[in-house]
Design a protein around this motif. Structure first.
Motif, short mmCIF file in Angstrom:
data_model
loop_
_atom_site.label_atom_id
_atom_site.label_comp_id
_atom_site.label_asym_id
_atom_site.label_seq_id
_atom_site.Cartn_x
_atom_site.Cartn_y
_atom_site.Cartn_z
N UNK A 6 -33.66 63.02 0.23
CA UNK A 6 -33.17 62.83 1.59
C UNK A 6 -33.82 63.86 2.50
N UNK A 7 -34.25 63.41 3.68
CA UNK A 7 -34.83 64.29 4.69
C UNK A 7 -33.89 64.30 5.90
N UNK A 8 -33.43 65.46 6.35
CA UNK A 8 -32.55 65.49 7.52
C UNK A 8 -33.33 65.27 8.83
N UNK A 9 -32.66 64.68 9.81
CA UNK A 9 -33.17 64.58 11.18
C UNK A 9 -32.25 65.45 12.01
N UNK A 10 -32.66 66.67 12.24
CA UNK A 10 -31.76 67.70 12.76
C UNK A 10 -31.20 67.39 14.14
N UNK A 11 -32.00 66.77 15.00
CA UNK A 11 -31.59 66.58 16.39
C UNK A 11 -30.42 65.62 16.55
N UNK A 12 -30.26 64.70 15.60
CA UNK A 12 -29.17 63.72 15.71
C UNK A 12 -28.21 63.80 14.53
N UNK A 13 -28.40 64.80 13.68
CA UNK A 13 -27.61 64.91 12.45
C UNK A 13 -27.75 63.65 11.59
N UNK A 14 -28.91 63.03 11.73
CA UNK A 14 -29.20 61.85 10.94
C UNK A 14 -30.02 62.22 9.71
N UNK A 15 -30.61 61.20 9.09
CA UNK A 15 -31.39 61.46 7.88
C UNK A 15 -32.25 60.26 7.54
N UNK A 16 -33.21 60.51 6.66
CA UNK A 16 -34.00 59.45 6.05
C UNK A 16 -33.77 59.54 4.54
N UNK A 17 -33.25 58.48 3.99
CA UNK A 17 -32.94 58.42 2.56
C UNK A 17 -34.00 57.61 1.86
N UNK A 18 -34.60 58.18 0.83
CA UNK A 18 -35.57 57.46 0.01
C UNK A 18 -34.89 57.03 -1.28
N UNK A 19 -34.99 55.75 -1.61
CA UNK A 19 -34.36 55.24 -2.82
C UNK A 19 -35.19 54.13 -3.43
N UNK A 20 -34.90 53.82 -4.69
CA UNK A 20 -35.44 52.63 -5.35
C UNK A 20 -34.39 51.53 -5.31
N UNK A 21 -34.80 50.29 -5.09
CA UNK A 21 -33.82 49.21 -5.14
C UNK A 21 -33.39 48.94 -6.58
N UNK A 22 -32.31 48.20 -6.73
CA UNK A 22 -31.87 47.80 -8.07
C UNK A 22 -32.91 46.88 -8.69
N UNK A 23 -32.92 46.86 -10.01
CA UNK A 23 -33.86 45.99 -10.71
C UNK A 23 -33.61 44.53 -10.33
N UNK A 24 -34.68 43.82 -10.10
CA UNK A 24 -34.58 42.44 -9.65
C UNK A 24 -34.71 41.49 -10.85
#
Length: 275
Positions: A6-24
């Protein structure tokens, strides 16, 4: 879903979450090589310096710390993929275009893996440009519009903002978006070639499997191929000063031509008054 970082976006207290999807099930795709970047920067995911910096860092981490695969970007905010620039902040930030926005566009247009924008909601102005700089786009079929509305509030589009649409769209669709600020829903966007498919994450994974995108970056030349494909766009991104100089020359020439035009009208009015 498996969270990777996870990378924070400090100015809005937001974030960017990196994930893998569930197996298809039933699909030939290694979902551990599908990286979902889900951003949340309230209220509407504006492309600010902190947002862009966080997104670029996420791309860096994937490139240098994970096996090559496919990057998908989407929003955790249901209504918006991205509502574009914060114009006041962009104007107040010295060198915003060349130091932030063009850097983001350049990174995407040359990224060494396939990139997909999953448009869950509205993508307006710079938000649509952001999506267009991805290799592919999948859009929510029932919610959200794509729109370039700069003409409505008097903000001219600069060269790198125009060139991506000129390259990827038909002339008629390019015209309708730029000169009419047309709001395009998912089905129309697909029919006009603005997006490549309709659906959500499940459809994105199916799209990756169908086109075998997961392995396209394996040879190491994916980014190089894109550099050559989009050489003209890349040139515009690299020559900010040249673009500004061209605009200055056009404005100077316009002043000359407008003066001549005004004088012709005045001469016509004088002749008309004599009748």
């Amino acid at each position: 879903m498996t969270t990777l970082f996870t990378i924070p976006i400090s100015s809005t207290r937001g974030s960017i979450l990196c994930s893998n999807p569930a197996k298809a099930k039933g699909l030939d795709v290694d979902t551990e090589k599908v990286y979902i970047l889900t951003f949340s920067s309230p209220p509407d995911n504006r492309l600010t310096p902190t947002f862009i910096s966080a997104f670029l860092l996420a791309l860096d981490i994937i490139e240098h710390r994970y096996p090559r695969g496919v990057v998908v970007s989407t929003s955790a905010i249901a209504k918006f993929y991205s509502n574009g620039l914060d114009l006041q902040l962009a104007q107040e930030t010295e060198g915003f275009m060349e130091k932030y926005l063009w850097v983001l566009f350049r990174r995407l247009i040359t990224y060494p893996m396939p990139t997909i924008s999953l448009l869950n909601g509205h993508a307006f102005a710079g938000g649509l440009m952001f999506a267009m700089y991805h290799d592919y786009r999948i859009m929510n079929p029932v919610k959200g519009f794509l729109c370039l509305n700069e003409i409505d509030f008097g903000v001219p589009l600069q060269t790198p903002m125009m060139s991506i649409f000129r390259e990827k769209l038909t002339p008629a669709t390019f015209r309708d978006l730029v000169l009419e600020a047309r709001r395009v829903p998912g089905p129309e966007a697909l029919a006009r070639g603005v997006v490549d498919g309709l659906g959500g994450l499940e459809e994105v994974v199916g799209f990756i499997a169908e086109r075998k995108l997961e392995g396209k970056a394996r040879s190491g030349i994916y980014g190089v191929m894109k550099e050559e494909m989009y050489r003209g766009i890349l040139g515009g991104l690299e020559d900010h000063e040249g673009n500004l100089g061209w605009r200055d020359r056009i404005e100077e020439r316009k002043q000359v031509l407008e003066g001549e035009s005004e004088r012709r009208v005045e001469a016509w009015e004088r002749e008309k008054a004599k009748l």
